[in-house]
Design a protein around this motif. Structure first.
Motif, PDB file in Angstrom:
ATOM      1  N   CYS A 167       0.670  -1.187  -0.108  1.00 52.86           N
ATOM      2  CA  CYS A 167      -0.165   0.180  -0.133  1.00 52.86           C
ATOM      3  C   CYS A 167       1.072   1.400  -0.207  1.00 52.86           C
ATOM      4  CB  CYS A 167      -0.883   0.128   1.035  1.00 52.86           C
ATOM      5  SG  CYS A 167      -2.085  -1.421   1.153  1.00 52.86           S
ATOM      6  N   GLY A 168       1.708   0.857  -0.176  1.00 52.04           N
ATOM      7  CA  GLY A 168       3.129   2.233  -0.071  1.00 52.04           C
ATOM      8  C   GLY A 168       3.189   3.507   1.143  1.00 52.04           C
ATOM      9  N   GLY A 170      -2.719   2.240  -6.948  1.00 54.57           N
ATOM     10  CA  GLY A 170      -1.844   3.083  -7.465  1.00 54.57           C
ATOM     11  C   GLY A 170      -1.591   5.234  -7.143  1.00 54.57           C
ATOM     12  N   GLU A 171      -2.338   5.675  -6.822  1.00 54.06           N
ATOM     13  CA  GLU A 171      -2.498   6.585  -6.432  1.00 54.06           C
ATOM     14  C   GLU A 171      -2.577   7.308  -5.112  1.00 54.06           C
ATOM     15  OE1 GLU A 171      -1.520   9.330  -9.133  1.00 54.06           O
ATOM     16  OE2 GLU A 171      -0.862   9.896  -6.477  1.00 54.06           O
ATOM     17  N   GLU A 172      -2.663   5.504  -3.921  1.00 57.93           N
ATOM     18  CA  GLU A 172      -3.180   5.833  -2.868  1.00 57.93           C
ATOM     19  C   GLU A 172      -1.788   6.746  -2.225  1.00 57.93           C
ATOM     20  OE1 GLU A 172      -1.245   3.129  -4.141  1.00 57.93           O
ATOM     21  OE2 GLU A 172      -2.917   0.871  -3.529  1.00 57.93           O
ATOM     22  N   MET A 173      -0.781   6.978  -2.032  1.00 57.62           N
ATOM     23  CA  MET A 173      -0.104   7.854  -0.860  1.00 57.62           C
ATOM     24  C   MET A 173      -1.057   9.411  -1.225  1.00 57.62           C
ATOM     25  SD  MET A 173       3.637   6.870  -1.434  1.00 57.62           S
ATOM     26  CE  MET A 173       4.371   6.070  -2.980  1.00 57.62           C
ATOM     27  N   VAL A 211       2.276 -10.057  -0.836  1.00 57.94           N
ATOM     28  CA  VAL A 211       0.822  -8.892  -1.502  1.00 57.94           C
ATOM     29  C   VAL A 211       2.275  -8.512  -1.700  1.00 57.94           C
ATOM     30  CG1 VAL A 211      -1.021  -7.930  -1.630  1.00 57.94           C
ATOM     31  CG2 VAL A 211      -1.190 -10.255  -0.476  1.00 57.94           C
ATOM     32  N   GLY A 212       2.486  -7.446  -1.319  1.00 59.65           N
ATOM     33  CA  GLY A 212       3.607  -6.674  -1.312  1.00 59.65           C
ATOM     34  C   GLY A 212       4.609  -7.094  -2.622  1.00 59.65           C
ATOM     35  N   ARG A 266      -4.506  -6.234   2.224  1.00 66.38           N
ATOM     36  CA  ARG A 266      -4.109  -4.758   2.771  1.00 66.38           C
ATOM     37  C   ARG A 266      -5.121  -4.434   3.704  1.00 66.38           C
ATOM     38  NH1 ARG A 266      -3.034  -1.610  -3.150  1.00 66.38           N
ATOM     39  NH2 ARG A 266      -3.979  -0.323  -2.207  1.00 66.38           N
ATOM     40  N   THR A 267      -6.260  -4.781   3.967  1.00 65.30           N
ATOM     41  CA  THR A 267      -7.282  -4.142   5.141  1.00 65.30           C
ATOM     42  C   THR A 267      -6.592  -4.220   5.903  1.00 65.30           C
ATOM     43  OG1 THR A 267      -9.038  -4.744   3.759  1.00 65.30           O
ATOM     44  CG2 THR A 267     -10.195  -4.219   6.184  1.00 65.30           C
TER      45      THR A 267
END
Lengths: 366, 353, 536
Positions: free
Chosen positions: B71-72, B129-132, B227-228, B245-246
């Protein structure tokens, strides 16, 4: 073939602007401000802020998302103004001088920023945000330590009491509102800074012309598909860097226009929220991370600043606390950007899935 | 092994480790060397660093789950901080003191952290993709929303509200008399005149690290790491990517909540309103300094990174200010931490494909 | 009529990638106005040959090529695609190189836009000259009309049907003034029949103006219907070069597939198989590049069932769809029960394992150790290699058991490594494949899908892998479904072989069937009913 105007899809496409408008309209009567006052304030703000928002258009076109690094240009403009005040140049010449000095600095900073962003593909926005912070540190260093020591200051009045470093608040009296007052038209109690508007119109013409040039076309191509552009021979890296350079230069000029209207400058903080305000404006105006046009800028500045004028007062009258209005204003600002980003990300995924489904069904027909 | 081979190996190791990190480590070493010459006490510096390490470690540890699950960098750490603030303000409101205060705050924060984390995760799962950037602005918006809440929520304890009106929380609330330094003073050891070792605090941090370590070794933790590293691989092995991720986001938020509680008990104050706005950035910088990348982080990196980062933050003001007779600490902090984040953002992904 | 010097001559083209020879001494000519069909299986070298012709950087980066390319009798050496374009060679690839948000005109003129100069351009550089959209529109219109089709030049690519996108690509190439040689790579793959006809007509018209065309296709009827000559590439060599009038579709098909190889000995053991363990009906799979449209087959318990076919025809999509790694639909019965789809977990839980063709992308965690990789799926889907604490609340990796497991397989499969803690990325391709197999075996499945088991592996390792599969099947009764592009491999191991063409099963053949039968099946000719050869 013109598509019919469907209300439902219009709202869906411009969800953010619609929500914004709803909140703002609800707040107008609550604020207790007179229409004349609101319009007057609004007209001034448009003249003051629109230029800055334009600087975001080209990077969006080139596929870099929101260029939070435009704040580097704002810092360059501020350095230009410091020199202008130091040398005691006032009036329009003062502004011109500041712009002239800020120009090479913003070109250099834009070049550096663009090169760094080329190394962070797929993460341009968060990288440009951090770039802003990073260069803020460098700016603080230059303004706090280098001015007055390595960079000679002639005008002792703008230095800190210890002898070097620039004062916290820089008085811009010599250039205060020179742009606004140069051609001021008053209609029914509303002041219109015509010269500022004229400059904005010139900028619009520039952008319209730019989009018609080969470079503009290259930027559009690169923004849509780097791979295909590269295969066709377009210099992708250089084109991306150029979009950031132009953005930074425009931000430099924009900040100078902004500050001349304010009349004084918080040397160390004036540029803190520049990126945020511009981003919120253009997103509220209907732009997305991949598409931005001139109408978006105007619509956005109008809506955002209208909100900024009425909501704090409405909050104060409603809750009896000035703070709540202030916090609410910031909440809406941040929320708008977050919402726009989420909608955009969600949309892109939907479209990618639809394209895949389409490809499959077409393939089946063949 | 001849010298050119050795040189090559050192060069590769250095490039792998990252030049910015080496520069930072060397910088810190230089500061320590200079310290006695500018009359800065090494003992009190060490004491400071250890305290600050304890204060911040959990906030940095909170970064690990989300990095490991792809998730970054968690720029939305402020959500966890908000949960912690809710818990601690409620604990003060209920008049809980001492151990009851600290653990009460933890107990009250946790459900908030789980709920906020879960909502946050749902959002992130839809915007892969644009999480951050989104995390950043969601965090900001949440802080502003809570700022309104702090003014409205029905807190009434005299120590917390503004004297004038009797409602609305103050900007900072002192923990004196509640659980100030509860952990830090527990089993504290005075090693010298200005060196007190905050045993309780360090034990707690160590225990938390152990919990995280155990988690990463568990079945779920193993799945999360995959997953990462390679989401396709994970999926093919039957792992539910969104669920992983959750889980990572909820964990991160909970650790963030407990992290701010540790910070508060060391600092002595609960800070509300706009204080949490930028709290994610030092934590991000710290873990990156420790050697983590955008999709791989380890507990050792958390410890090393926090020590280095807090070391710089402690030593720079004291040493450089004594040296140059001027306060450059702020500027150095900004350039260093953001420079480190920039470096990490411009690296190619560390995971091989 | 032809002059003596060919427009293009490829002479003795040779290419190897790190020792593996991919092209060997390929020679043929192309005359002006001639349409040359180029056929061959994937892996035969067509793509590499075209990459060399077009000067793609990957060729130079991997050691260059041997032999000569001559244009108009003069030797040329391209250092990049733009040199090839300058020499008049245009290439239309299979994947579209189009910008979806741009119009047809803008794509056709991409980076070659016509611009009006001006003082600003003189001062600041040519990129600041204004585009002359009117002229661009006319140019685009001309190029499109040369193809004989109606497309609105201002329509955006994203809104066009897929066939029009293909035409736009081609229009872009022929708009270049210098174009004299045009290479078309599977241009009709996405076209409807009527569109394909239009295209073929257009190509004939282009050739009549003197352009030489290299036409790559698997659709042999198009080749015979349109080309003047056909060249067959097989195993990197050009094995056949004949005028189209002197050959038939069948002969071409056989030339693509046939090898001078004796048919394998009939299986000595008369194998008896149980009931169908897997029944697939009307399976469709949305896997980009390997779309499955309508596949039905049965696999009997205990057999080794092969699935072959040309690349892109759908064979790789079958196991990916059944394992739910890509969206799929249709009916799949495993051991008599319907297999629910949508989650890979279900298939794994039921006792099906899959070794993916994408070793590095899906099969391995390259940065982790062998131990991790081998035990991972068993750990996650079967809860093995875990130590339980607190009554099952906490389950930690049992590193010791993982190590023992890894060592068992290292011995059994002769995996060459420095130890069970070595990172997977450091192993050779063959050994990486063995790890993927070990991971699947570890699950002790009843049905094992293996895709491209020996792709990219050296000969020695190939034999071991196939041996191991055979052993698992014979000794443990594991039913195996093997998907492969290598026909001999399938023939040497499988009990039956299904051939997939155009997303459907064209035929199910016995391994001892003739080359021609396989060839025609793969070329998609058998289902059309033309020249059916008696099945066994």
């Amino acid at each position: 073939m013109k598509k019919q105007f469907v209300l439902k899809s219009f709202i869906a496409d411009n969800l953010v602007a619609v929500i914004f408008l709803a909140i703002t309209i609800a707040s107008i009567p609550l604020s207790g401000l007179s229409p004349v006052h609101i319009i007057d304030d609004l007209m001034t703000r448009i003249g003051r802020n629109a230029f800055l928002v334009f600087s975001l258009i080209l990077p969006i076109m080139a596929g870099m998302g929101i260029n939070f690094g435009m704040v580097l240009g704002a810092m360059a403009g501020q350095i230009g103004l410091i020199f202008a005040m130091d040398w005691g140049i006032g009036g329009m010449q003062g502004l011109g001088f500041a712009a002239l000095l800020g120009l090479p600095v913003s070109i250099l900073l834009g070049w550096i920023a663009g090169s760094i962003l080329n190394h962070a593909r797929g993460r341009e926005m968060v990288t440009s945000y951090i770039l802003g912070f990073f260069f803020n540190g460098i700016y603080q260093f230059v303004v706090l330590y280098l001015f007055g020591s390595v960079i000679p200051l002639h005008n002792r009045a703008i230095a800190l009491s210890r002898g070097f470093g620039v004062r916290n608040t820089l008085n811009l009296e010599p250039v205060r509102q020179v742009l606004d007052n140069a051609w001021l038209v008053k209609i029914a109690g509303v002041r219109l800074p015509m010269l500022s508007y004229a400059i904005i119109v010139v900028l619009c013409v520039f952008i319209v012309w730019f989009k018609k040039t080969k470079l503009g076309q290259d930027m559009r191509a690169v923004g849509q598909n780097q791979h295909v552009s590269n295969a066709a021979g377009i210099p992708v890296e250089k084109t991306r860097i150029l979009s950031i350079v132009i953005s930074t230069v425009l931000a430099c000029f924009g900040q100078i226009i902004f500050l001349q209207n304010m009349g004084n400058m918080n040397t160390y903080n004036a540029h803190d929220q520049t990126g945020f305000f511009a981003a919120a404006a253009i997103l509220v105006g209907g732009a997305s991370l991949t598409k931005a046009s001139i109408p978006n800028v105007f619509a956005g500045v109008l809506l955002l600043h209208l909100m900024y004028i009425v909501v704090p007062m409405a909050g104060q009258n409603l809750f009896g606390s000035a703070n709540i209005g202030e916090y609410f204003r910031q909440f809406i600002g941040y929320g708008v950007i977050a919402l726009s980003l989420v909608i955009h990300a969600w949309r892109s995924r939907r479209e990618a899935e639809k394209a895949r489904a389409l490809l499959r069904s077409e393939g089946e027909e063949a | 092994m001849n010298t050119t081979d050795m040189q090559k190996r050192i060069k590769e190791a250095a490039a792998d480790f990252g030049w910015p990190r080496i520069i930072i480590a060397l910088f810190l070493a230089v500061l320590f060397i200079l310290a006695p010459f500018v009359k800065v006490s090494i003992a009190s510096s060490l004491s400071d660093i250890i305290n600050r390490f304890g204060m911040n470690a959990l906030l940095v540890l909170a970064m690990v789950p989300m990095i490991q699950s792809g998730c970054g960098l968690n720029f939305g750490l402020s959500l966890g901080v908000i949960a912690g603030l809710l818990g601690s303000t409620m604990a003060v409101q209920f008049g809980l003191t001492g151990w009851a205060g600290l653990f009460g705050a933890i107990a009250l924060s946790t459900p908030f952290a789980v709920v906020l984390g879960w909502l946050y995760a749902k959002l992130l799962n839809r915007v892969k993709g644009e999480e951050m950037t989104i995390a950043m602005y969601v965090g900001f918006a949440a802080v502003m929303f809570m700022s309104i809440m702090w003014l409205i929520l029905p807190y009434s304890s005299k120590n917390m509200v503004w004297g004038y009106e009797g409602k609305g929380l103050r900007t900072t609330i002192t923990l004196d008399g509640y659980w100030n330094r509860q952990l830090s003073d527990f089993l504290a050891v005075r090693l010298s005149d200005n060196f007190v070792f905050p045993t309780g605090l360090i034990l707690f941090v160590a225990a938390s690290c152990a919990v995280m370590w155990l988690f990463l070794r568990s079945k779920t933790g193993t799945a999360m790491t995959s997953v990462g590293s390679n989401p396709d691989f994970a999926r093919a092995s039957g792992i539910d990517i969104n669920k992983m991720r959750t889980t990572s986001v909820v964990m991160s938020t909970v650790f963030g909540a407990v992290g701010i509680l540790l910070y508060q008990q060391s600092f002595g104050f609960i800070q509300l309103y706009t204080a949490p706005l930028y709290m994610a950035f030092p934590a991000v910088a710290a873990i990156l300094i420790g050697g983590a990348s955008i999709n791989k982080a380890s507990i050792v990196q958390v410890v090393v990174g926090t020590i280095l980062f807090q070391g710089i933050l402690t030593m720079t003001p004291s040493v450089i200010n004594s040296l140059l007779q001027t306060d450059m600490s702020e500027v150095i902090r900004i350039v260093l931490s953001n420079g480190m984040i920039l470096y990490a953002l411009t690296r190619k992904s560390k995971v091989t494909r | 009529m032809s002059n003596d010097t060919p427009l293009l001559r490829l002479e003795g083209i040779t290419k190897d990638f790190s020792g593996t020879v991919v092209l060997e001494n390929v020679t043929f000519d192309l005359r002006a106005g001639e349409i040359l069909g180029l056929v061959g299986e994937n892996g035969a070298g067509k793509t590499t040959l075209m990459s060399i012709l077009f000067g793609m950087p990957v060729i130079r980066e991997t050691g260059g090529y041997g032999g000569k390319i001559l244009v108009d009798g003069r030797e040329v050496r391209f250092s990049g695609p733009f040199d090839a374009l300058d020499a008049g060679i245009g290439m239309v690839h299979q994947e579209f190189s189009l910008i979806p948000g741009f119009s047809a005109t803008e794509n056709i003129m991409l980076n070659r836009e016509i611009a009006k100069g001006g003082i600003i351009a003189d001062i600041f550089g040519p990129r600041l000259s204004t585009l002359d959209r009117a002229t661009m529109h006319t140019r685009a219109k001309t190029a499109i009309s040369r193809l004989g089709i109606e497309i609105d030049p201002e329509m955006k690519i994203a809104e066009m049907p897929i066939g029009h996108k293909q035409f736009t690509e081609i229009a872009r190439e022929i708009d270049r003034e210098k174009v004299r040689i045009l290479v078309l790579d599977e241009p009709t793959a996405v076209l409807t029949e009527s569109e394909a006809e239009i295209l073929l007509d257009a190509v004939k018209r282009l050739a009549a103006t003197g352009i030489g065309v290299i036409f790559i296709s698997h659709r042999l009827h198009e080749i015979t219907g349109m080309c003047d000559r056909v060249v067959t590439l097989r195993d990197g060599k050009s094995v056949r070069d004949v005028p189209v009038g002197e050959t038939t579709v069948e002969e071409i098909a056989v030339s693509m597939v046939g090898r001078d190889m004796a048919p394998p000995e009939k299986n000595q053991d008369n194998r008896v198989f149980g009931e169908p363990i897997l029944s697939v009906k009307n399976l469709w799979v949305d896997m980009p590049g390997e779309v499955v449209r309508n596949v039905s087959f049965d696999v009997r318990q205990g057999e080794i069932f092969g699935i072959g076919g040309l690349a892109g025809q759908g064979k790789l999509g079958i196991p990916n769809g059944i394992m739910s790694l890509y969206p799929a639909g249709g009916e799949v019965l495993f051991k008599g029960k319907t297999l629910p789809r949508g989650n890979p977990r279900t298939a794994l839980a039921e006792g099906i394992a899959f070794v993916s063709e994408d070793r590095r992308g899906v099969g391995l965690l390259l940065d982790e150790t062998l131990e991790w990789n081998i035990a991972f799926t068993a750990m996650q889907s079967q809860n093995r290699f875990l130590k339980s604490f607190l009554g099952g609340l906490v389950r930690l990796r049992d590193e010791k058991a993982m190590k023992e497991l890894a060592n068992t397989y290292i011995d059994m499969l002769e995996i060459k490594c420095t130890g069970s803690k070595q990172a997977a990325k450091e192993l050779s391709g063959g050994n990486q494949q063995k790890i993927c197999l070990a991971k699947a075996f570890c699950l002790e499945p009843e049905l094992l899908f293996v895709s491209e088991p020996t792709r990219g592996i050296d000969v020695g390792a190939k034999a071991i892998v196939l041996d191991v599969l055979r052993k698992y099947n014979r000794e443990l009764g594991v039913t195996i479904v093997m998907v492969s592009s290598e026909l001999e491999e399938l023939r040497s191991v499988c009990d039956r072989i299904a051939i997939v063409s155009q997303g459907a099963v064209a035929d199910v053949l016995d391994p001892s069937a003739s080359q021609a039968e396989f060839a025609l099946s793969m070329a998609g000719l058998r289902e059309s009913g033309k020249n059916r050869i008696k099945e066994n």
